[in-house]
Design an enzyme around this catalytic site. Structure first.
Site, PDB file in Angstrom:
ATOM      1  N   GLY A   7       0.837  -1.197   0.000  1.00  0.00           N
ATOM      2  CA  GLY A   7       0.000   0.000   0.000  1.00  0.00           C
ATOM      3  C   GLY A   7       0.868   1.240   0.000  1.00  0.00           C
ATOM      4  N   GLY A   9       0.072   4.526  -0.976  1.00  0.00           N
ATOM      5  CA  GLY A   9      -0.740   5.714  -1.221  1.00  0.00           C
ATOM      6  C   GLY A   9      -0.151   6.931  -0.555  1.00  0.00           C
ATOM      7  N   MET A  11       0.027   7.985   2.527  1.00  0.00           N
ATOM      8  CA  MET A  11       0.875   7.736   3.684  1.00  0.00           C
ATOM      9  C   MET A  11       1.909   6.665   3.398  1.00  0.00           C
ATOM     10  SD  MET A  11      -1.572   8.139   7.057  1.00  0.00           S
ATOM     11  CE  MET A  11      -0.204   7.839   8.168  1.00  0.00           C
ATOM     12  N   GLY A  12       1.485   5.562   2.790  1.00  0.00           N
ATOM     13  CA  GLY A  12       2.395   4.451   2.563  1.00  0.00           C
ATOM     14  C   GLY A  12       3.608   4.823   1.747  1.00  0.00           C
ATOM     15  N   SER A 112      -0.362   7.993  13.006  1.00  0.00           N
ATOM     16  CA  SER A 112      -0.867   9.354  12.843  1.00  0.00           C
ATOM     17  C   SER A 112       0.250  10.239  12.304  1.00  0.00           C
ATOM     18  CB  SER A 112      -1.370   9.913  14.188  1.00  0.00           C
ATOM     19  OG  SER A 112      -1.873  11.227  14.028  1.00  0.00           O
ATOM     20  N   GLY A 114      -0.388  11.817   8.803  1.00  0.00           N
ATOM     21  CA  GLY A 114      -0.918  12.285   7.534  1.00  0.00           C
ATOM     22  C   GLY A 114       0.150  12.573   6.505  1.00  0.00           C
ATOM     23  N   LYS A 164      -5.478   4.517  18.625  1.00  0.00           N
ATOM     24  CA  LYS A 164      -5.588   5.425  17.485  1.00  0.00           C
ATOM     25  C   LYS A 164      -7.049   5.825  17.238  1.00  0.00           C
ATOM     26  CE  LYS A 164      -4.206   7.574  13.670  1.00  0.00           C
ATOM     27  NZ  LYS A 164      -5.281   7.537  12.714  1.00  0.00           N
ATOM     28  N   HIS A 167      -7.767   8.469  19.715  1.00  0.00           N
ATOM     29  CA  HIS A 167      -7.065   9.665  19.230  1.00  0.00           C
ATOM     30  C   HIS A 167      -7.904  10.371  18.175  1.00  0.00           C
ATOM     31  CE1 HIS A 167      -4.606  11.437  15.980  1.00  0.00           C
ATOM     32  NE2 HIS A 167      -3.762  11.837  16.913  1.00  0.00           N
ATOM     33  N   GLU A 171      -9.797  14.005  18.041  1.00  0.00           N
ATOM     34  CA  GLU A 171      -9.563  14.896  16.896  1.00  0.00           C
ATOM     35  C   GLU A 171     -10.886  15.420  16.337  1.00  0.00           C
ATOM     36  OE1 GLU A 171      -8.647  13.506  12.537  1.00  0.00           O
ATOM     37  OE2 GLU A 171      -6.844  13.302  13.759  1.00  0.00           O
ATOM     38  N   TYR A 172     -11.888  14.552  16.248  1.00  0.00           N
ATOM     39  CA  TYR A 172     -13.211  14.984  15.780  1.00  0.00           C
ATOM     40  C   TYR A 172     -13.709  16.147  16.636  1.00  0.00           C
ATOM     41  CZ  TYR A 172     -14.494  11.033  12.673  1.00  0.00           C
ATOM     42  OH  TYR A 172     -14.593  10.131  11.643  1.00  0.00           O
TER      43      TYR A 172
END
Length: 291
Positions: A7, A9, A11-12, A112, A114, A164, A167, A171-172
């Protein structure tokens, strides 16, 4: 150390680069031929020396289950799988049992950071047996921010993703509070420069934070967020946090309200959700909907 990373993408791909910069070997696989190092999971496993460590960084649910099922057939006793996606902690328990039956270790890692993680490092919350975590520790050390913080072995299998999840629930609520304050400031006639009010809070106030910095960045890009629709998606962790709170009889009024506010955003063009959408785009590169 050698690592297989599945993966590549947003982040990966950056994680692969950050790990490589510390001198480790990373063999990456992605269905996108432009970024992959090998053509299949089988080729990835063949490229690694035993005992192997393979990190899975794909969407939660069926995609993760499919990859772990295939790895279970390809890997050997003594190998280790890390799930670094946003899987639900109950899935971790299932995956660990499935792999344990084949002598394969399992570690769940909440990640975490991003799109900024390549430069700043990634905060890591991991769960699993001590011996399995130790096998992956060089990679954790490569990914984490510099200094004493940013990594925790949170407990048993599932503890990393549960941490997480909480966490992300926090964050929300934090994003919702900034968004509500922004809308109120925009509404009154007496405040003539809301963006600069937000900017003034970046130093010396009790509400200063990285999220506040990102809010200012978003307002610099679009001062009144006129370009955005008031729609904010939820990626699952907020719902799971509220469900876990219900299961454990723990009151979470702020987090629950912030989740419901996102649901409300899908009914109306909510000004608050413009800020939520802008913040999610700033810290995670999440897609936004334009007018």
């Amino acid at each position: 150390m050698q690592l297989g990373l599945i993966g590549l993408g947003k982040m990966g791909g950056n994680m692969r680069e950050r790990i490589r910069r510390t001198g480790h070997t990373v063999v990456g696989y992605d269905r996108n031929a432009d970024v992959t190092d090998v053509g299949s999971l089988a080729e990835l496993v063949q490229a690694l020396d035993a005992p192997r460590t393979v990190w899975v960084m794909v969407p939660a649910g069926k995609p993760t289950q499919s990859v772990i099922d295939e790895l279970g057939d390809l890997l050997e006793e003594g190998d280790t799988v890390v799930d670094g996606g946003n899987s639900r902690w109950t899935d971790d328990e299932k995956h660990a049992e499935e792999l344990k039956a084949k002598g394969i270790g399992f570690v769940d890692a909440g990640v975490s950071g991003g799109v900024h993680g390549l430069k700043n490092g990634y905060a890591l919350m991991v769960g699993g047996e001590t011996e399995d975590v130790a096998k992956v520790q060089p990679v954790f050390d490569a990914l984490k921010p510099e200094g004493d913080f940013g990594f925790v072995h949170a407990g048993k299998v599932g503890a990393g993703h549960f941490s997480k999840m909480v966490h992300n629930g926090i964050e929300y609520a934090m994003m919702q509070a900034y968004a509500e304050g922004w809308e109120l400031l925009e509404k009154v006639d007496s405040v003539t420069d809301v963006r600069e009010v937000f900017r003034s809070w970046q130093e010396g106030t009790v509400i200063r934070s990285w999220l506040l910095d990102l809010a200012v960045n978003a307002l610099d890009d679009d001062e009144h967020l006129d370009k955005l629709k008031g729609f904010a998606q939820d990626s699952g962790e907020g719902r799971w946090t509220v469900e876990a709170a219900i299961d454990n009889a723990v009151p979470l009024p702020a987090i629950t309200a912030s989740l419901f506010a996102r649901f409300a955003s899908r009914q109306d063009d909510s000004p608050q959700m413009k800020m939520i959408a802008a913040l999610r785009n700033q810290f995670g590169g999440h897609a936004v909907e334009s007018k």
